[in-house]
Design a protein around this motif. Structure first.
Motif, PDB file in Angstrom:
ATOM      1  N   LEU A   6       0.803  -1.294  -0.021  1.00  0.00           N
ATOM      2  CA  LEU A   6       0.001  -0.197  -0.037  1.00  0.00           C
ATOM      3  C   LEU A   6       0.740   1.258   0.056  1.00  0.00           C
ATOM      4  CD1 LEU A   6      -2.855   0.832   0.167  1.00  0.00           C
ATOM      5  CD2 LEU A   6      -2.779   0.890   2.605  1.00  0.00           C
ATOM      6  N   VAL A   7       1.250   1.795  -1.180  1.00  0.00           N
ATOM      7  CA  VAL A   7       1.834   3.186  -1.430  1.00  0.00           C
ATOM      8  C   VAL A   7       1.343   4.068  -2.448  1.00  0.00           C
ATOM      9  CG1 VAL A   7       3.982   2.092  -1.106  1.00  0.00           C
ATOM     10  CG2 VAL A   7       3.131   2.200  -3.242  1.00  0.00           C
ATOM     11  N   ARG A   8       1.470   5.312  -2.083  1.00  0.00           N
ATOM     12  CA  ARG A   8       0.891   6.318  -2.850  1.00  0.00           C
ATOM     13  C   ARG A   8       1.871   6.509  -4.357  1.00  0.00           C
ATOM     14  NH1 ARG A   8       1.614  11.542  -0.548  1.00  0.00           N
ATOM     15  NH2 ARG A   8       3.111  10.480   0.855  1.00  0.00           N
ATOM     16  N   PRO A   9       1.203   6.250  -5.448  1.00  0.00           N
ATOM     17  CA  PRO A   9       1.850   6.470  -6.679  1.00  0.00           C
ATOM     18  C   PRO A   9       2.388   7.955  -7.032  1.00  0.00           C
ATOM     19  CG  PRO A   9      -0.299   6.170  -7.035  1.00  0.00           C
ATOM     20  CD  PRO A   9      -0.138   6.077  -5.553  1.00  0.00           C
ATOM     21  N   ARG A  10       3.528   7.703  -7.451  1.00  0.00           N
ATOM     22  CA  ARG A  10       4.359   9.249  -7.814  1.00  0.00           C
ATOM     23  C   ARG A  10       3.415   9.681  -9.387  1.00  0.00           C
ATOM     24  NH1 ARG A  10       8.464  11.249  -5.102  1.00  0.00           N
ATOM     25  NH2 ARG A  10       9.574   9.666  -3.781  1.00  0.00           N
ATOM     26  N   ILE A  56      -0.040   8.477   6.696  1.00  0.00           N
ATOM     27  CA  ILE A  56       0.342   7.143   6.917  1.00  0.00           C
ATOM     28  C   ILE A  56       0.960   6.458   5.839  1.00  0.00           C
ATOM     29  CG2 ILE A  56      -0.499   5.004   7.718  1.00  0.00           C
ATOM     30  CD1 ILE A  56      -2.350   6.187   9.731  1.00  0.00           C
ATOM     31  N   MET A  57       0.374   6.539   4.411  1.00  0.00           N
ATOM     32  CA  MET A  57       0.824   5.794   3.522  1.00  0.00           C
ATOM     33  C   MET A  57       2.025   6.488   3.011  1.00  0.00           C
ATOM     34  SD  MET A  57      -2.862   5.305   1.065  1.00  0.00           S
ATOM     35  CE  MET A  57      -2.251   4.820  -0.299  1.00  0.00           C
ATOM     36  N   PRO A  58       3.074   5.520   2.770  1.00  0.00           N
ATOM     37  CA  PRO A  58       4.450   5.922   2.190  1.00  0.00           C
ATOM     38  C   PRO A  58       4.061   6.384   0.664  1.00  0.00           C
ATOM     39  CG  PRO A  58       4.463   3.888   2.351  1.00  0.00           C
ATOM     40  CD  PRO A  58       3.105   4.315   2.984  1.00  0.00           C
ATOM     41  N   LYS A  59       4.988   7.174   0.076  1.00  0.00           N
ATOM     42  CA  LYS A  59       5.198   7.353  -1.097  1.00  0.00           C
ATOM     43  C   LYS A  59       5.896   6.068  -2.003  1.00  0.00           C
ATOM     44  CE  LYS A  59       5.573  12.175  -1.536  1.00  0.00           C
ATOM     45  NZ  LYS A  59       6.539  13.435  -1.812  1.00  0.00           N
ATOM     46  N   GLY A  60       5.410   5.880  -3.250  1.00  0.00           N
ATOM     47  CA  GLY A  60       6.069   4.677  -4.066  1.00  0.00           C
ATOM     48  C   GLY A  60       7.481   5.221  -4.692  1.00  0.00           C
ATOM     49  N   ASP A  61       8.040   4.286  -5.130  1.00  0.00           N
ATOM     50  CA  ASP A  61       9.345   4.417  -5.693  1.00  0.00           C
ATOM     51  C   ASP A  61       9.203   5.282  -7.173  1.00  0.00           C
ATOM     52  OD1 ASP A  61      10.546   3.420  -3.704  1.00  0.00           O
ATOM     53  OD2 ASP A  61      10.684   1.222  -4.624  1.00  0.00           O
TER      54      ASP A  61
END
Length: 61
Positions: A6-10, A56-61
């Motif tokens: 579960l990550v936030r896409p760029r 809470i959600m980290p950023k994606g690569d």
């Protein structure tokens, strides 16, 4: 296609990527998740849930 994390896409995000990240993780339409947040915001605490998920959600690569 659902991802395992579960990550936030760029890319492909509109505001912070919370809805896009949730949709990607659970394999549902991004538009459907966005619509659900709008409806939840009108009748509940959608804005608060979005802000908490944004933090809470980290950023994606």
């Amino acid at each position: 296609m659902a991802t395992s994390t579960l990550v936030r896409p760029r890319q492909g995000k509109i505001i912070a990527g919370v809805c896009a990240g949730l949709a990607d993780r659970f394999g549902v339409s991004r538009g459907l998740v966005r619509l659900a947040f709008v409806v939840f915001g009108l009748v509940g605490a959608g804005e608060l849930a979005y802000i908490i998920a944004w933090i809470i959600m980290p950023k994606g690569d």
